[in-house]
Design an enzyme around this catalytic site. Structure first.
Site, PDB file in Angstrom:
ATOM      1  N   ASP A   6      -1.166  -0.932   5.670  1.00  0.00           N
ATOM      2  CA  ASP A   6      -1.041  -0.298   6.979  1.00  0.00           C
ATOM      3  C   ASP A   6      -2.009  -0.933   7.971  1.00  0.00           C
ATOM      4  OD1 ASP A   6       0.816   1.407   5.964  1.00  0.00           O
ATOM      5  OD2 ASP A   6      -0.598   3.047   5.592  1.00  0.00           O
ATOM      6  N   ASP A  22      -8.044   2.122   6.681  1.00  0.00           N
ATOM      7  CA  ASP A  22      -7.811   2.149   5.233  1.00  0.00           C
ATOM      8  C   ASP A  22      -7.074   0.899   4.768  1.00  0.00           C
ATOM      9  OD1 ASP A  22      -9.120   4.399   4.645  1.00  0.00           O
ATOM     10  OD2 ASP A  22      -7.349   5.691   4.433  1.00  0.00           O
ATOM     11  N   ASP A  40      -4.300   0.175   9.740  1.00  0.00           N
ATOM     12  CA  ASP A  40      -5.395   1.084  10.077  1.00  0.00           C
ATOM     13  C   ASP A  40      -6.617   0.709   9.240  1.00  0.00           C
ATOM     14  OD1 ASP A  40      -4.806   1.910   7.541  1.00  0.00           O
ATOM     15  OD2 ASP A  40      -3.960   3.844   8.136  1.00  0.00           O
ATOM     16  N   GLU A  77       0.839  -1.195   0.000  1.00  0.00           N
ATOM     17  CA  GLU A  77       0.000   0.000   0.000  1.00  0.00           C
ATOM     18  C   GLU A  77       0.879   1.253   0.000  1.00  0.00           C
ATOM     19  OE1 GLU A  77      -2.382   0.244   3.511  1.00  0.00           O
ATOM     20  OE2 GLU A  77      -3.166   2.237   3.046  1.00  0.00           O
TER      21      GLU A  77
END
Ligand code: TSJ
Length: 685
Positions: A548, A552, A550, A475
């Site tokens: 990541d 997203d 998180d 990502e």
């Protein structure tokens, strides 16, 4: 060797302690006299029994597959199977599964209660036999019914007992309450006792056990969601049985009830909940056939199929035998395919959807947009294949084919309007297939598929041996840069993804292949896509999703998994897809770096280092915060990294998550992301 001998000696001692098998049941069995004679034999039997259970403790993997969290939950399935069998035999209407404080499990049914009288062969009560004799299953000589739900491994209660710190069974039967407790891997503390009287109408079995933490060293924590999801599935697969699931650990207890009068018909509606359907009806067929079994009696093979079309393009056929999800398919799926092809093509010819000279519709044409649940119950299932999830009984093919064939024919004749809608959808799928083939041939004729040149963003590895090659899908460009610099160039390739890739559930096929990020991925992996996906042509045997930690990142991961699930399913089925596990924290202490991959590890590090406040603790918000060396050390170095291998094990759950998250309805997606952010992060399909 010496060690083994010692253990046997210890077992003999235990057997001696248990010497007098005083079975204090109120009405002693008719075979009382014989039992007396068998008394001396009993010692030997008991020793054998203990050796049997000891074998389970020595090699638990052989009996329950693994001693990780999956194996731990397997114990629950084994016990519940017994209660479901009782329900399928027609004697039980309700099963309760509870997780107690301290992570013990209680399973309660209102069936006949495990027999408490003495089993001739073992000289033990029925309860003791079930719990101490390997593979005793639910069979008690003549009266024994056929075990139908018999799980994936079908190893039975004795294995659960062997792998438990302690285990208690209470039976309500014929007005009496009977109790027995086992300890330390199945050793009888005291023989079955009658401990009281009860209403003669109140029958049933209650089992409570505590898994042995010396066996389940990874974890002894039960996950409510795992148990809840499986119990819901079992309730759908066995209509009318009420299953109650409870988590008694939390301050505010959770209790859910599952009972579906419509069985798999309702299951299909549940799976299709957020999809737009072609029409509301669920097509349903059922039938059974008698087969002779070895004890001279008859048993039945039951077949049930429920299906519904949506307006999408994917085909989702879920098959089960004896409540086990047969991921690898088998004879029931083949019988289903036979019937679908025969009936649909027959109808299409008769009503001129297919003209003379047209090719028959393929099974893929017919099942585009179809969600189907096939459930068979077989008295003697043969599970084959790599993961023992392929039904091998060849007689099942003809039976499923006949049941589905007859009833689908009737459905078409009785519902001509719906038949037309289905035929038109199938014709569209066939046309698209023919058009795609023509386009491919055109491209080939012109020379070279555009997709043949590797994308510029790909930093490929130098090895061309797929078995050792890894593709990291990363990502963001900055993390992509670190990964490129930190990697092992020989075996690790990096493909950075910019922003969010396309939402594959919603997007049409045309747009999907026009999307640059997805095009890059298809080309890099090299096996094409469904329906031509060829897993033997792929260039990497590890495709690693690195995002990541998180929301997203979770979303991107789900998008990628959706894509692989939809268009390269064998990639997941073969175990080639992984999720990288970057650390969440870095602690610096005396010039050394310590990484923690979860909160528990961070606590550990803090305690070990007696971390005084002031020492730098960094919480990584994204991969981009790590430099090349850190990324290699923590996440990419095969010697140290920890990756999660993605499996198809719960394809239905995946399907549900994908649809919830990415289908047309916006509400469930929002709700899911908000309420379930933690789960999304830990998604391990
Ligand atoms: F096996 C077990 F201990 F794990 C277990 C068994 C756990 C639970 C929760 C339930 C059961 C169980 C067994 N429930 N119901 C039964 N039924 C019998 O064992 C049974 C009763 C009567 C007869 C009969 O022929 O009269 C036959 C059977 C198999």
């Amino acid at each position: 060797m010496a060690e083994e001998k010692k253990e046997v000696m210890e077992e003999i001692k235990v057997a001696e302690v248990n010497k007098a098998p005083e079975i204090k049941v109120s009405e002693m069995n008719k075979e009382e006299a014989q039992l007396e004679k068998a008394d001396s034999k009993y010692d030997a039997e008991n020793i054998q029994v203990l050796e049997g259970l000891e074998a389970v403790r020595k090699r638990p993997g052989m009996y329950i597959g693994t001693t990780s969290s999956a194996g731990l939950h397997h114990l629950v399935w084994e016990i519940v199977d017994n209660a479901i069998d009782e329900a399928l035999a027609g004697y039980c209407t309700e099963v309760t599964v509870a997780i107690n404080e301290g992570d013990t499990i209680t399973v309660i049914d209102n069936g006949r209660g495990i027999p408490v009288d003495v089993v001739k062969k073992s000289g033990l009560s029925g309860v003791e036999t079930v719990y101490t004799v390997l593979h005793a299953g639910g069979k008690f000589g003549e009266g024994g019914g056929y075990k139908v739900s018999g799980g994936l491994h079908g190893v039975g209660a004795s294995v659960v007992n062997a792998l438990s710190e302690w285990c208690e069974v209470t039976v309500h039967k014929n007005g009496g309450i009977y109790y027995i407790k086992f300890q330390n891997g199945g050793k009888i503390v005291e023989h079955l006792q009658k401990i009281g009287d009860c209403d003669p109408d109140k029958n049933g079995t209650t089992v409570t056990f505590k898994p042995d933490s010396t066996i389940f060293t990874d974890t002894t924590k039960f996950e409510y969601e795992i148990i809840r999801d499986r119990m819901r599935q079992v309730a759908y697969l066995n209509r009318g049985i009420k299953i109650i699931v409870e988590d008694r650990r939390e301050a505010d207890h959770i209790r859910e009830e599952f009972c579906y009068a419509g069985g798999i018909k309702e299951y299909v509606l549940f799976i299709n909940n957020h999809k737009s359907k072609l029409f509301d009806e669920v097509m349903y067929c059922e039938g059974n056939t008698a087969i002779p079994v070895d004890n001279g009696k008859e048993a039945h093979i039951y077949v049930e199929v429920a299906m519904q079309y949506d307006d999408g393009y994917s085909s989702n056929v879920y098959s089960f035998c004896n409540n086990v999800h047969t991921h690898e398919g088998g004879m029931h799926e083949i019988g289903f395919r036979d019937a679908m092809r025969r009936v649909v093509n027959g109808y299409a010819k008769e009503y001129k959807f297919l003209k003379d000279g047209d090719d028959d519709y393929t099974f893929d044409d017919i099942t585009e947009g179809l969600t189907c649940v096939i459930s068979v119950k077989h008295p003697n299932p043969q599970f084959e294949g790599q993961t023992k999830t392929k039904l091998g009984n060849s007689e099942v093919r003809r039976i499923v084919s006949q049941v589905v064939g007859d009833q689908l024919n009737r459905f078409f004749l009785e519902n001509p309007k719906l038949a037309r809608i289905i035929m038109e959808k199938i014709a569209t799928a066939a046309n698209a297939r023919l058009a795609a083939r023509k386009a491919r041939e055109e491209i080939r004729r012109k020379g070279g598929l555009e997709l043949n040149t590797l994308p510029g963003k790909l930093a490929d590895c130098s090895s061309k041996n797929p078995e050792e090659c890894e593709l990291y899908i990363v990502e963001g460009n900055s993390a992509g840069g670190s990964a490129k610099n930190g990697r092992n160039r020989e075996t690790q390739a990096i493909l950075p993804l910019r922003g969010k890739i396309l939402n594959v559930e919603k997007a049409q096929a045309k747009r999907i292949f026009a999307n640059a990020e997805i095009g890059n991925m298809i080309t890099a992996i090299g096996g094409g896509i469904d329906p031509e996906f060829d897993v033997t042509k792929i260039r990497y045997h590890k495709v690693v999703i690195m995002t990541d930690a998180d929301v997203d990142g979770s979303h991107i991961r789900i998008l990628l998994l959706t894509f692989f699930y939809r268009f390269m399913r064998p990639l997941i089925a073969n175990g080639y897809v992984y999720i990288a596990q970057p650390p969440l924290y870095k602690v610096e202490y005396h010039g050394k770096q310590y990484y923690a991959y979860n909160d528990a590890q961070l606590e550990n590090i803090k305690q070990k280092l007696k971390l005084k406040p002031g020492y730098p603790l960094q919480r990584y918000k994204g991969l981009g915060e790590m430099d090349a060396e850190q990324l290699w050390d923590t996440t990419m170095d095969p010697a140290h990294r920890k990756m999660i291998r993605v499996t198809l094990k719960d394809a239905i759950k995946a399907e549900q998550i994908f649809t919830d998250l990415m289908g047309d309805d916006v509400e469930p997606r929002k709700e899911f992301i908000h309420t379930n952010a933690k789960f999304v992060k830990n998604l391990d399909i």
